[in-house]
Design a protein around this motif. Sequence first.
Motif, PDB file in Angstrom:
ATOM      1  N   GLN A 161       0.726  -1.022  -0.053  1.00  0.00           N
ATOM      2  CA  GLN A 161      -0.099  -0.140   0.096  1.00  0.00           C
ATOM      3  C   GLN A 161       0.769   1.326  -0.018  1.00  0.00           C
ATOM      4  OE1 GLN A 161      -3.440   0.173   2.836  1.00  0.00           O
ATOM      5  NE2 GLN A 161      -2.846  -1.898   3.175  1.00  0.00           N
ATOM      6  N   MET A 162       2.013   1.128   0.854  1.00  0.00           N
ATOM      7  CA  MET A 162       2.851   2.239   0.610  1.00  0.00           C
ATOM      8  C   MET A 162       3.629   2.463  -0.613  1.00  0.00           C
ATOM      9  SD  MET A 162       5.835   2.664   3.448  1.00  0.00           S
ATOM     10  CE  MET A 162       5.075   2.382   5.003  1.00  0.00           C
ATOM     11  N   GLN A 163       4.089   1.329  -1.181  1.00  0.00           N
ATOM     12  CA  GLN A 163       4.668   1.615  -2.490  1.00  0.00           C
ATOM     13  C   GLN A 163       3.565   2.252  -3.540  1.00  0.00           C
ATOM     14  OE1 GLN A 163       5.127  -1.960  -4.870  1.00  0.00           O
ATOM     15  NE2 GLN A 163       7.236  -1.093  -5.477  1.00  0.00           N
ATOM     16  N   ASP A 164       2.065   1.483  -3.607  1.00  0.00           N
ATOM     17  CA  ASP A 164       1.237   2.358  -4.505  1.00  0.00           C
ATOM     18  C   ASP A 164       1.060   3.748  -4.531  1.00  0.00           C
ATOM     19  OD1 ASP A 164       0.932  -0.384  -5.212  1.00  0.00           O
ATOM     20  OD2 ASP A 164      -0.840  -0.851  -4.015  1.00  0.00           O
ATOM     21  N   ARG A 165       1.326   4.477  -3.132  1.00  0.00           N
ATOM     22  CA  ARG A 165       1.098   5.922  -2.578  1.00  0.00           C
ATOM     23  C   ARG A 165       2.528   6.462  -3.335  1.00  0.00           C
ATOM     24  NH1 ARG A 165      -2.308   3.161   0.483  1.00  0.00           N
ATOM     25  NH2 ARG A 165      -4.180   4.609   1.707  1.00  0.00           N
ATOM     26  N   GLY A 166       3.129   5.617  -4.009  1.00  0.00           N
ATOM     27  CA  GLY A 166       4.644   6.325  -4.278  1.00  0.00           C
ATOM     28  C   GLY A 166       5.903   6.554  -3.540  1.00  0.00           C
ATOM     29  N   VAL A 167       5.835   5.640  -2.465  1.00  0.00           N
ATOM     30  CA  VAL A 167       6.833   5.511  -1.684  1.00  0.00           C
ATOM     31  C   VAL A 167       7.959   4.327  -2.268  1.00  0.00           C
ATOM     32  CG1 VAL A 167       7.682   4.865   0.701  1.00  0.00           C
ATOM     33  CG2 VAL A 167       5.767   6.089   0.333  1.00  0.00           C
ATOM     34  N   VAL A 168       9.161   4.803  -2.241  1.00  0.00           N
ATOM     35  CA  VAL A 168      10.300   3.984  -2.694  1.00  0.00           C
ATOM     36  C   VAL A 168      10.641   2.974  -1.496  1.00  0.00           C
ATOM     37  CG1 VAL A 168      12.386   3.661  -3.822  1.00  0.00           C
ATOM     38  CG2 VAL A 168      10.934   5.590  -4.626  1.00  0.00           C
ATOM     39  N   LEU A 169      10.629   1.551  -1.613  1.00  0.00           N
ATOM     40  CA  LEU A 169      11.148   0.768  -0.698  1.00  0.00           C
ATOM     41  C   LEU A 169      12.460   0.289  -0.816  1.00  0.00           C
ATOM     42  CD1 LEU A 169       7.812  -1.384  -0.648  1.00  0.00           C
ATOM     43  CD2 LEU A 169       8.215   0.897   0.611  1.00  0.00           C
ATOM     44  N   ASN A 170      13.267   0.767   0.130  1.00  0.00           N
ATOM     45  CA  ASN A 170      14.456   0.122   0.077  1.00  0.00           C
ATOM     46  C   ASN A 170      15.307  -0.553   0.764  1.00  0.00           C
ATOM     47  OD1 ASN A 170      15.754   2.111  -2.358  1.00  0.00           O
ATOM     48  ND2 ASN A 170      14.957   3.693  -1.071  1.00  0.00           N
ATOM     49  N   ASN A 171      16.588  -0.960   0.899  1.00  0.00           N
ATOM     50  CA  ASN A 171      17.220  -2.027   1.572  1.00  0.00           C
ATOM     51  C   ASN A 171      17.805  -1.590   2.953  1.00  0.00           C
ATOM     52  OD1 ASN A 171      18.820  -4.206   2.370  1.00  0.00           O
ATOM     53  ND2 ASN A 171      19.206  -4.869   0.316  1.00  0.00           N
ATOM     54  N   HIS A 172      17.451  -2.271   4.145  1.00  0.00           N
ATOM     55  CA  HIS A 172      17.872  -2.106   5.466  1.00  0.00           C
ATOM     56  C   HIS A 172      18.212  -3.570   5.855  1.00  0.00           C
ATOM     57  CE1 HIS A 172      18.651   0.141   8.855  1.00  0.00           C
ATOM     58  NE2 HIS A 172      17.753  -0.264   9.367  1.00  0.00           N
ATOM     59  N   THR A 173      18.416  -4.695   5.145  1.00  0.00           N
ATOM     60  CA  THR A 173      19.138  -6.044   5.382  1.00  0.00           C
ATOM     61  C   THR A 173      17.733  -6.953   5.866  1.00  0.00           C
ATOM     62  OG1 THR A 173      19.588  -5.731   7.848  1.00  0.00           O
ATOM     63  CG2 THR A 173      21.343  -4.951   6.200  1.00  0.00           C
ATOM     64  N   LEU A 174      18.089  -8.281   5.738  1.00  0.00           N
ATOM     65  CA  LEU A 174      16.980  -9.250   6.131  1.00  0.00           C
ATOM     66  C   LEU A 174      16.772  -9.112   7.666  1.00  0.00           C
ATOM     67  CD1 LEU A 174      18.473 -12.299   4.125  1.00  0.00           C
ATOM     68  CD2 LEU A 174      16.385 -11.015   3.741  1.00  0.00           C
ATOM     69  N   ASN A 175      17.962  -9.088   8.419  1.00  0.00           N
ATOM     70  CA  ASN A 175      17.753  -9.427   9.882  1.00  0.00           C
ATOM     71  C   ASN A 175      18.105  -8.240  10.884  1.00  0.00           C
ATOM     72  OD1 ASN A 175      16.651 -12.063   9.691  1.00  0.00           O
ATOM     73  ND2 ASN A 175      18.323 -12.475   8.827  1.00  0.00           N
ATOM     74  N   HIS A 176      18.419  -7.081  10.315  1.00  0.00           N
ATOM     75  CA  HIS A 176      19.026  -5.907  11.102  1.00  0.00           C
ATOM     76  C   HIS A 176      20.253  -6.236  11.911  1.00  0.00           C
ATOM     77  CE1 HIS A 176      18.416  -2.275  13.518  1.00  0.00           C
ATOM     78  NE2 HIS A 176      17.896  -1.824  12.295  1.00  0.00           N
ATOM     79  N   ARG A 177      21.093  -7.085  11.571  1.00  0.00           N
ATOM     80  CA  ARG A 177      22.266  -7.278  12.311  1.00  0.00           C
ATOM     81  C   ARG A 177      23.374  -6.359  12.269  1.00  0.00           C
ATOM     82  NH1 ARG A 177      24.095 -13.529  11.158  1.00  0.00           N
ATOM     83  NH2 ARG A 177      25.222 -13.150  12.989  1.00  0.00           N
ATOM     84  N   TYR A 178      24.206  -6.461  13.135  1.00  0.00           N
ATOM     85  CA  TYR A 178      25.358  -5.456  13.249  1.00  0.00           C
ATOM     86  C   TYR A 178      26.376  -6.004  12.162  1.00  0.00           C
ATOM     87  CZ  TYR A 178      29.739  -3.220  15.048  1.00  0.00           C
ATOM     88  OH  TYR A 178      30.934  -2.492  15.125  1.00  0.00           O
TER      89      TYR A 178
END
Length: 298
Positions: A161-178
């Motif tokens: 839904q966010m993407q359909d509203r024009g928001v670009v979805l980017n990468n923050h990794t699979l599991n948010h590890r250090y």
Amino acid sequence: MKLVRQKDKFSRNRAPVLRAALAVVTATALAAGCASGEPAKPPVKPAPGPAEVAKQRAAVHAGRLAAVKRWGVAKMPLAAPKPPKKKVTPKTRKGFEVAGQKNLPPVFTTIPTKDKVVFLTIDDGAEKDPKFLKMMSELKIPYTAFLSDYLVKEDYGYFKQMQDRGVVLNNHTLNHRYLPGLTYAQQKREICGMQDVIEKRYGKRPELFRPPYGNYNQNTLKAAKACGIRAVPLWNAEVFVDKMDYREWDRDIHPGDIILTHFRGKEDWKGTMPDMIRKFLKMVTDKGYAVAKLEDYL
């Protein structure tokens, strides 16, 4: 004389026959055009005149003003200027370099611009507040998301839904590890794996990547490049529901600053994401800044 009269009679009868034949040819040509899948082109509409343009702008302004009141925003957010004709490629911020940086994706906290704009970015995906989606859409506030799959997978549809509203979805990794604590291969799995998830779920591999906690090393940037990442935006300030944190000594925002926040709610904050947006918009508007779309500049 008899021959002449027969010729005159033929001439008189010839006109209706020719008209009928022409009608048949025209109809056949039109039918052939339809059969070939080439519909007749509609007439070109004239460009809207000044009065119509002014009316359209007034309607948009009235809609935003109603949204400002509905969502309890203190002031009408300032409109961002037109995006630059030529996008920029920021250089890595001084002190943020790794060995071999010139051949790796740049790491930066601000977009070089003289426009009095900031860029809102939101990390991870823990909170999935439908009111936030509606608020941002009605206020027409742009933002960019950096997602982690271990949180997003609870509800992929919310971010669609966010993407359909024009928001670009980017990468923050699979599991948010250090990431600096991982090997190159492990970091690559974290980054490329999230590239695969976003492509599968949302149709496009991201070009932007933000490492968890803002921590990275040379292997991080090498892995990011191998996964198709072209830039690593960090941030210059962070907004919470009840405060702001700043990277710079003057504790202020500047033209082109990237602003960080997170998908959070009352479980983590003293309020909701709409509460955080109200604080953020008041702060930037009071300082004379507009919120622009990161991808319009980068």
